[in-house]
Structure formats: C-alpha cells, structure tokens
Enzyme design. Structure first.
Site, PDB file in Angstrom:
ATOM      1  N   GLN A  60     -41.975  44.666  22.967  1.00 61.64           N
ATOM      2  CA  GLN A  60     -42.844  44.179  21.723  1.00 61.64           C
ATOM      3  C   GLN A  60     -44.214  44.095  22.167  1.00 61.64           C
ATOM      4  O   GLN A  60     -45.095  44.169  21.030  1.00 61.64           O
ATOM      5  CB  GLN A  60     -42.265  42.949  21.182  1.00 61.64           C
ATOM      6  CG  GLN A  60     -42.230  41.494  22.305  1.00 61.64           C
ATOM      7  CD  GLN A  60     -40.957  41.524  23.128  1.00 61.64           C
ATOM      8  OE1 GLN A  60     -40.328  42.641  23.427  1.00 61.64           O
ATOM      9  NE2 GLN A  60     -40.699  40.331  23.526  1.00 61.64           N
ATOM     10  N   ASN A 117     -41.492  45.954  33.587  1.00 63.43           N
ATOM     11  CA  ASN A 117     -40.119  46.151  33.451  1.00 63.43           C
ATOM     12  C   ASN A 117     -39.423  47.643  32.713  1.00 63.43           C
ATOM     13  O   ASN A 117     -40.536  48.090  32.196  1.00 63.43           O
ATOM     14  CB  ASN A 117     -39.130  45.018  33.307  1.00 63.43           C
ATOM     15  CG  ASN A 117     -39.183  44.848  31.814  1.00 63.43           C
ATOM     16  OD1 ASN A 117     -39.663  45.614  30.902  1.00 63.43           O
ATOM     17  ND2 ASN A 117     -38.714  43.500  31.456  1.00 63.43           N
ATOM     18  N   SER A 137     -42.945  50.902  44.853  1.00 65.17           N
ATOM     19  CA  SER A 137     -44.109  51.031  45.538  1.00 65.17           C
ATOM     20  C   SER A 137     -43.800  51.899  47.112  1.00 65.17           C
ATOM     21  O   SER A 137     -42.413  52.066  47.400  1.00 65.17           O
ATOM     22  CB  SER A 137     -44.583  49.863  46.484  1.00 65.17           C
ATOM     23  OG  SER A 137     -45.058  48.765  45.495  1.00 65.17           O
ATOM     24  N   GLU A 158     -47.444  57.219  47.429  1.00 61.78           N
ATOM     25  CA  GLU A 158     -48.616  56.527  46.782  1.00 61.78           C
ATOM     26  C   GLU A 158     -49.569  55.909  47.629  1.00 61.78           C
ATOM     27  O   GLU A 158     -50.817  56.306  47.497  1.00 61.78           O
ATOM     28  CB  GLU A 158     -47.882  55.153  46.320  1.00 61.78           C
ATOM     29  CG  GLU A 158     -48.727  54.087  45.523  1.00 61.78           C
ATOM     30  CD  GLU A 158     -47.956  53.013  44.958  1.00 61.78           C
ATOM     31  OE1 GLU A 158     -46.985  52.554  45.557  1.00 61.78           O
ATOM     32  OE2 GLU A 158     -48.574  52.161  44.307  1.00 61.78           O
ATOM     33  N   HIS A 159     -49.186  55.606  48.997  1.00 64.34           N
ATOM     34  CA  HIS A 159     -50.371  55.033  50.168  1.00 64.34           C
ATOM     35  C   HIS A 159     -49.863  55.922  51.216  1.00 64.34           C
ATOM     36  O   HIS A 159     -48.677  55.952  51.542  1.00 64.34           O
ATOM     37  CB  HIS A 159     -49.844  53.756  50.307  1.00 64.34           C
ATOM     38  CG  HIS A 159     -49.854  52.436  49.279  1.00 64.34           C
ATOM     39  ND1 HIS A 159     -48.886  52.062  48.553  1.00 64.34           N
ATOM     40  CD2 HIS A 159     -50.992  52.050  48.644  1.00 64.34           C
ATOM     41  CE1 HIS A 159     -49.363  51.273  47.499  1.00 64.34           C
ATOM     42  NE2 HIS A 159     -50.624  51.266  47.483  1.00 64.34           N
ATOM     43  N   GLN A 186     -45.151  47.226  52.458  1.00 69.54           N
ATOM     44  CA  GLN A 186     -44.768  47.645  51.118  1.00 69.54           C
ATOM     45  C   GLN A 186     -43.181  47.600  50.575  1.00 69.54           C
ATOM     46  O   GLN A 186     -42.674  47.385  49.663  1.00 69.54           O
ATOM     47  CB  GLN A 186     -44.977  49.162  50.833  1.00 69.54           C
ATOM     48  CG  GLN A 186     -46.618  49.578  50.848  1.00 69.54           C
ATOM     49  CD  GLN A 186     -47.294  48.734  49.756  1.00 69.54           C
ATOM     50  OE1 GLN A 186     -47.090  48.767  48.578  1.00 69.54           O
ATOM     51  NE2 GLN A 186     -48.170  47.825  50.039  1.00 69.54           N
ATOM     52  N   ASP A 191     -54.976  47.178  48.685  1.00 71.67           N
ATOM     53  CA  ASP A 191     -54.373  46.231  47.744  1.00 71.67           C
ATOM     54  C   ASP A 191     -55.138  45.224  47.042  1.00 71.67           C
ATOM     55  O   ASP A 191     -55.130  45.152  45.894  1.00 71.67           O
ATOM     56  CB  ASP A 191     -53.005  45.488  48.114  1.00 71.67           C
ATOM     57  CG  ASP A 191     -51.813  46.546  48.167  1.00 71.67           C
ATOM     58  OD1 ASP A 191     -52.036  47.567  47.731  1.00 71.67           O
ATOM     59  OD2 ASP A 191     -51.018  46.239  49.296  1.00 71.67           O
ATOM     60  N   TYR A 245     -51.180  45.086  30.164  1.00 71.11           N
ATOM     61  CA  TYR A 245     -49.975  44.366  30.171  1.00 71.11           C
ATOM     62  C   TYR A 245     -49.778  43.929  31.763  1.00 71.11           C
ATOM     63  O   TYR A 245     -50.104  44.388  32.838  1.00 71.11           O
ATOM     64  CB  TYR A 245     -48.683  45.373  30.142  1.00 71.11           C
ATOM     65  CG  TYR A 245     -47.464  44.404  30.194  1.00 71.11           C
ATOM     66  CD1 TYR A 245     -46.974  44.090  28.887  1.00 71.11           C
ATOM     67  CD2 TYR A 245     -46.768  44.148  31.069  1.00 71.11           C
ATOM     68  CE1 TYR A 245     -45.896  43.284  28.655  1.00 71.11           C
ATOM     69  CE2 TYR A 245     -45.604  43.447  31.016  1.00 71.11           C
ATOM     70  CZ  TYR A 245     -45.390  42.916  29.756  1.00 71.11           C
ATOM     71  OH  TYR A 245     -44.094  42.194  29.855  1.00 71.11           O
ATOM     72  N   GLU A 254     -56.086  87.860  15.976  1.00 71.05           N
ATOM     73  CA  GLU A 254     -54.946  86.709  15.663  1.00 71.05           C
ATOM     74  C   GLU A 254     -54.454  86.555  14.028  1.00 71.05           C
ATOM     75  O   GLU A 254     -53.692  85.626  13.764  1.00 71.05           O
ATOM     76  CB  GLU A 254     -55.660  85.549  16.257  1.00 71.05           C
ATOM     77  CG  GLU A 254     -56.082  85.545  17.625  1.00 71.05           C
ATOM     78  CD  GLU A 254     -56.390  84.186  18.216  1.00 71.05           C
ATOM     79  OE1 GLU A 254     -56.532  83.065  17.410  1.00 71.05           O
ATOM     80  OE2 GLU A 254     -56.568  84.292  19.512  1.00 71.05           O
ATOM     81  N   HIS A 277     -60.669  82.512   9.227  1.00 70.98           N
ATOM     82  CA  HIS A 277     -61.839  82.185  10.452  1.00 70.98           C
ATOM     83  C   HIS A 277     -62.812  83.382  10.413  1.00 70.98           C
ATOM     84  O   HIS A 277     -63.992  82.738  10.507  1.00 70.98           O
ATOM     85  CB  HIS A 277     -61.099  82.310  11.763  1.00 70.98           C
ATOM     86  CG  HIS A 277     -60.134  81.033  12.128  1.00 70.98           C
ATOM     87  ND1 HIS A 277     -58.874  80.568  11.267  1.00 70.98           N
ATOM     88  CD2 HIS A 277     -60.157  80.416  13.056  1.00 70.98           C
ATOM     89  CE1 HIS A 277     -58.513  79.753  11.871  1.00 70.98           C
ATOM     90  NE2 HIS A 277     -59.080  79.258  12.794  1.00 70.98           N
ATOM     91  N   HIS A 302     -42.076  44.687  48.439  1.00 68.44           N
ATOM     92  CA  HIS A 302     -42.256  44.667  47.014  1.00 68.44           C
ATOM     93  C   HIS A 302     -41.034  44.589  46.188  1.00 68.44           C
ATOM     94  O   HIS A 302     -40.900  44.292  45.201  1.00 68.44           O
ATOM     95  CB  HIS A 302     -43.248  45.704  46.573  1.00 68.44           C
ATOM     96  CG  HIS A 302     -44.675  45.566  46.738  1.00 68.44           C
ATOM     97  ND1 HIS A 302     -45.411  44.492  45.865  1.00 68.44           N
ATOM     98  CD2 HIS A 302     -45.814  45.973  47.464  1.00 68.44           C
ATOM     99  CE1 HIS A 302     -46.608  44.665  46.088  1.00 68.44           C
ATOM    100  NE2 HIS A 302     -46.825  45.464  47.167  1.00 68.44           N
TER     101      HIS A 302
END
Lengths: 427, 427
Positions: B187, B210, B233, B323-324, B255, B357, B126, B411, B416, B258
């Site tokens: 969608q 989003n 970020s 993250e970073h 950052q 990046d 995406y 069991e 089995h 962003h």
C-alpha cells in the site's frame, strides 16, 4: 480536434486523468507466463511450435543467413542506403556525446575509490513484423549499443510469409547487427532472456512490440534489463499567433498517422490559431493514405488547449510530459529552461518532428505516456553498467574503523563489525 | 560450506543454474493488485484500513511530525550521529563524481543539438520496519538524489507499535529527507506511485522491502520508475594461499548474517586455504548473535569453489556476477581489468566489505542475483532524466530534406514526409 478552453487548474486536471490510465490484462499475462515457461523448458522447439501455431510458418532455420542479409542490402534502392548512412552518421555524432567516463579518486591517503564503466556483453533488439518494421528504429537501437561497446547485438523479428523486409535487413547491416533470428512475439523475448540452443541469452532487450511482447518484456525484467514499455506516439506542439497553421497541422498529423491511440496535442494562447489549425487538419488528413488512423487518433486522444499565455502552455505541457515536444515559437531556444518533462524537443519553425524520427541524431526511442517525468531517451548510457571499487590500506581503515563498527552495531549486524575488527587482530 | 572442486566448465554450469531461478507467486500478485486498486480508489482511508488490518495499528496522522524527527535526533547517541555524518561526507564526495553534464553541439551550420539533464521532481524511499530498518540505507538512497537536485524526497516506513527507530529518523534528518509517512507494504508503494490526499505522487521509488513491496514495485513500474528488485545479499571472495583465512571467513559471515538466503561464496586456487577458511567459519559463526541465520545461509547457498588458477577464479566469478566482490590478493588493483560483472568491488586485504556498507562512499544499494551483468549500483544517474533537443534553420533542413522524406516513405509514413515538405511550400 476538440478545442478546450478552461482555467489552467481545470486543464491540468484533465491532463492528469489522461496520463493515469492503468491497463489490466489478466489473460495476456497468463498466456505470456505459459509461453515463457515453455521456451525455458523446450528451447528452439518451442519457438518453432509457436511460429507454426501463430503464423502457420514451418521454420527450418531460426537464423537468417549472411547471404540473405547481403542480398537484401544489394537489392535496396541506393537512395535509401544513402539516407540510412547519413542518418547513421548524424546519430553517431550525437550519441557519442553521451559517452560517460570511468573515474578514479585518490585524494585521501591510503584510499583509492572509483567507478568503472563497461559495456553490456550482449543485447537483443526486437523488431516487429509487417508494416511496423521500421529501418530507422534499427539504427536508433543499435548505434548507441555499438558506441557503448556492446560485443554482441542480436536481432529478433517474426518470420514473414513473403520474406523479411529488405530495407530492414539493409538497416541491420548498416547499423552493425551481429546476428538475426526469425522469431517474434513473447516467445522471442523469452528466448533472448533465457537463451535457447540457437538464440543466445542477452543482458538487455530493447525494441517495441505488441501487447504480448510488451508484457513479456515486463515479465523478464530482472532476468535481463529492458528498455521502456513503449506506448502510442505523442506530439505536443506549443504555438502562438506567429506560428504557421499548415505546418503545425502537418506536424500533428505526422504522429497521428502512427496509431489510432496516438496523441496529437496542441497548446496555444491564440484561439484564432487553434481554429486555423483545425481547418488545416481537416484539409490535410483527407489527403493521407493513413487517413483513417490519423482521424481516429485526433478523435480519440487529440486536443487543442487554449490557455491565457505561453507560460501556462509550458506548465500544462510539463504536466503532459509528451514524448515529442515542438516549440513553434520565435526564438524558441530561449524557452529551453521552461521545459521540465519531454522526451525530445524540437525548437523553432523548421524543426519538424520527423527530422528527429530519422535524421537529426537524437534518439527516436523516447518515453511515452507521461513517463518523460522520469525516463530518458534511449542512449549510450542504456548499454553500459557501472562497477564501483574501493581499496584501503590498513592505516586508512584504522581511521574509519570506529565509525563502521558503531553503525554496524546500531543495525544489529555484529558480523559486519567483526569483519572490520579482524584486520586488527592477530591472524 | 561445501567445497566443490571440478573443471571450470562444470563449475560454470553449476553457477549458471544458481542464477537462473524464477519465482512464481500468483497469490502475492493477486493480493498486490487488489491493494493497488484499493489505494487508487480510496486513498488515505485505504492506507489506514490496511495498517489496522495488518498491524493492528490505528493511525491518526500518516505524516511524522518534525518534532518527532528532531526529538529522535536529539536522543540518538552522539557517536552514531558522528558516524552517520562521516558516512554522509564520504558518500557525498564519491557520488559527486557521478554527476553528468548536459551538452550542446553547434558544429554544423544552422544546427543546434543537445541534451539537457534535469533532476526528477520527487522521489520516494521505502524503509522496511523492525530490524531491517537500516540508517545506512537511508543515506545511500537519499544522498545521490540530493546531489542530483531532486526537489522533494519522501520517505515511507511501516508504523511500529513502540515507535519508529530513532536512528532511522536521525539518519533521515541528516540525509535531508523532506517528509516521512508511516505506511508500509504494497500500500505504501501504491500511495507513492499514484498519490493519495496526504502522500504525494513521486516520479521514482527506491528502497528494499519484503515480497509484497517488491511485487508492488514491479507492478507500478511504468507509472513511476523504480530501482532494482533487490534479492538476498551476496559476497564473492577471490583468495589465494596468501590470503588470511580468519579475515576471509569474517567477511563471508558479514553477508551471511543478513539472510538465510544470502550467498557467501569463496573462489580460490588453493585447497588448503579452502579448508582453513571452513575451519574459521565454523569457529566464528558460533560466536555470532545471528548464528542461526548465517549458518543457514552457508548451508543453503554458500560454496567454496577450488579452481586451477586465479584467472579461472575471475572467469567463474564473472559468471556469478556477485553483488559484492572482494579480491583478497596481493596487488589486488591489478586485477581490476579482469572484473566484468560485479556491483561493488573491494580490493586488497584491508578492504573488508562492511567498509562499503557504511563508509567508503560507493553506494551499498547494488545489483543482486546475477543482475550485475546489466544493472549498476544506485547513483546520481538514477535520479536525473535526459531531454534531447534540436533546432534547425530552414536552410539546414533543406540539405537533409530528401533523406528524411525518402526514409519516411520507405516506412509508409506519408504524413511524416509531408510535415517536412510543408516547410518548403507556400503558407
């Protein structure tokens, strides 16, 4: 079981419909949301309230004492202890082969790059109550986490009116579980995800459970990591005229007895074998303690598909992507390259599926419902995380500076470009 | 940014609160459920209806033609093409080190065990529309999938009134995307998860989006695999009196620009540095095109924590699990063993975050929101699946038969046990 003979195209369509079911359970979702919110807010008290409400049990201590675990171990049949220990040895020797190594790369002047692999700090294992509490599953969940180096392994399981299963506690001790709490359901998952006064917050939750447990796991995904959403057991057998009908039937029943929605599936190029297996299924199922469940599974979800040749059998089976796949053919290992989608594969006439459930060493926590297309068996990889790192000298950065600032500005990220340029300005 | 000086314990509590937010978005969930159901039922028509309704665009063809892709590539600035190709080379050489190998074990007589690693058949990427369509992210998603050997890489991106970004299409061509469809939002995720007449069903969906896209990804998890749920970020910088305030500030801003919810974080043992960085932040932010966003991020989520010593800085940063992570200290690589939780680490004064990046080679698709505790950067491992296999001779099975049947009967799984025993009965 129903026998379907059709073109490969039509069989593929039927299989596709089978794997495409979507569950919609709005009430369960709402109930689980409420439980999670309550556990976040009220901690241990919420856990005790739920046990009282759902199971009528007044919990004084959430934690199972070491004494209770040791007593259970001492009271477990020595044959069972020995079998669990043999299983542990085989699982360990197999899963150790999954260990991944960190790497470091210093080929380019002034540049060091690498990836560091570290264990998760703490993981939680959910063990269902009653007859679904399987000692073998405790080994399968805990051993790869131990091999990965996880520091704290926490087990949760619903309290039982007549006490926890001794074999379960013994398995937890053998596997190396660090602490056990008697809490079950969605509230147990919430406790592991967010922590309470008593139950520690973990980094990942594994283990099967009912629809409330599965829904809660899905809800807390992101707050913690989870393993796969487990579905009913599946076994796909590929067999030919050279297979033994009584053995094929016995293996199909070994998974059918798990659940009324379990999926025993046989794909063969031999109509005679299909009929012979069906006869054996009828004979053998009548002898089983769990006859009703196994029969329902065969009626609900089971099928025997008869195809033109063994290549078609593999094509169809890859579309099913079964949890367990048995290749009951001569020279079975030669078909390994035809297998695209399956969790665990059993090759040849003697590799009966329960061998993998208990003892051979591969994990028995496997992708179901067609998810072997993209999910893998539980393994050591599931209990580590990777951290990348990079070090550049100023000279190395100078060489790639223009490429970085060009891309940053194409993306409209001026501060990204300036951060790089700041290294080449007066301080 | 706010400067907090407190005991480590109190700082840890503040950090813990920051990482524990839970979003509750019932209306989004309902809308996304409806969209997924509609796409399953009506396929391409549903996709076209949504584009008309949400974006006012009448789509004739969902698929982007090869001609349009080739034209975009030809019209892209050669400097950009060269930078993308250098990035591709560095990403490829790094991520190739992540390739895992299948294994086979034949140490025990009559027993073959192993694990076969195979690429996913198809994956979907995406790519958001507008200014959030980053060419660099296409490389970061597609290259590890290519290295893994994925056969079909499908990109989806919302249609734009003035046409798709040329740099995005050029990056898709350079990375090796196989096909591109102009469909966005929940969608698009539904189409990739279930397939329509035109958009193929894939095995895994990656890429940011989003709240509708993120919610849809969470909903289809299990039907397909997904990557992490991406959050805003984050950059954590550990710095001392020896760090350069202008460089630390520039990196924090890289950052902060962003997202208004991005989290620029500095932890230092030097109050003077904290003040100097704050002065630099005020000076530099005023010069940025995205000043408003960066300032909001600093005000909303940013902080500078002053601790007693550098060890405490690492303890606190591990609780943040950023993250970073930049280690702006002399001899930075020596601190590698103190880093427990971080997505991507930048060691030393020249390893400015945007290097990662765009160009250094490690992935920039990283765990956020504290999930570096258990999630890893996107990598080759995310585009393969493992299949376990086992083969036993009858003699090998005989040796372990009793252990298997013992555990099966503990069991309560009689079928089995009988499946194993069927190998030792008359046929």
């Amino acid at each position: 079981m129903q026998i379907i003979e059709d073109s490969l195209d039509n069989l593929l369509k039927q299989v596709a419909i089978r794997t495409n079911k979507v569950a919609n359970r709005a009430e369960v979702e709402k109930a689980v949301d409420d439980i999670i919110a309550n556990v976040i807010e009220n901690g241990d008290q919420a856990l005790k309230d739920y046990e009282k409400k759902f199971d009528g049990i007044d919990l004084k201590d959430l934690r199972v004492s070491q004494q209770e675990i040791d007593d259970a171990y001492a009271q477990t049949d020595q044959k069972v202890i020995d079998a669990l220990k043999l299983a542990k040895a085989n699982i360990t020797s197999f899963q150790q082969m999954e260990v991944e190594e960190s790497f470091i790369d210093a080929k380019k002047k002034g540049v060091i790059r690498g990836e560091k692999i570290q264990p998760l700090a703490a993981v939680g294992l959910y063990v269902p109550g009653g007859t679904a509490a399987y000692p073998s599953s405790i080994l399968m969940n805990v051993i790869p986490a131990k091999i990965a180096g996880v520091g704290r392994i926490v087990m949760v399981t619903p309290p039982q009116k007549d006490g926890l299963s001794k074999a379960v506690l013994a398995a937890a001790k053998i596997a190396g579980v660090d602490e056990i709490y008697t809490v079950g359901g969605a509230q147990a998952i919430a406790a592991l995800a967010y922590g309470t006064e008593t139950v520690p917050r973990v980094d990942k939750i594994t283990g099967p459970g009912n629809v409330f447990v599965a829904t809660a796991k899905k809800k807390v995904f992101g707050q913690v990591d989870i393993d796969m959403i487990a579905g009913p057991s599946e076994i796909g057998v590929i067999a030919s005229s050279q297979s033994v009908p009584s053995q094929v039937a016995a293996d199909l029943l070994s998974q059918a007895e798990h659940d009324k929605l379990a999926r025993p599936m046989l794909i063969t190029d031999d109509r005679q074998l299909a009929d012979a297996v069906n006869k054996e299924l009828a004979r053998q199922v009548a002898l089983l303690p769990r006859q009703e469940i196994a029969q329902a599974a065969m009626d609900n979800e089971g099928f025997i598909a008869v195809v033109d040749d063994i290549d078609d059998a593999f094509t169809l089976m890859n579309a099913v992507a079964p949890e367990h796949l048995e290749v009951q053919l001569p020279d079975a290992i030669e078909y390994l390259n035809q297998i695209k989608n399956a969790g665990s594969v059993f090759l040849g006439f003697s590799a009966s599926e329960p061998l993998g459930d208990y003892l051979a060493g591969p994990n028995h926590i496997l992708p179901t419902g067609g998810t072997a297309r993209f999910f893998s068996p539980l393994g050591v990889q599931d209990f580590v995380k990777r951290t990348q790192f990079v070090s550049y000298t100023r000279e190395a950065l100078a060489k790639e500076k223009d490429a970085i600032t060009t891309l940053a500005r194409v993306e409209g990220l001026e501060a990204h470009a300036r951060a790089i340029e700041s290294r080449f300005e007066e301080k």
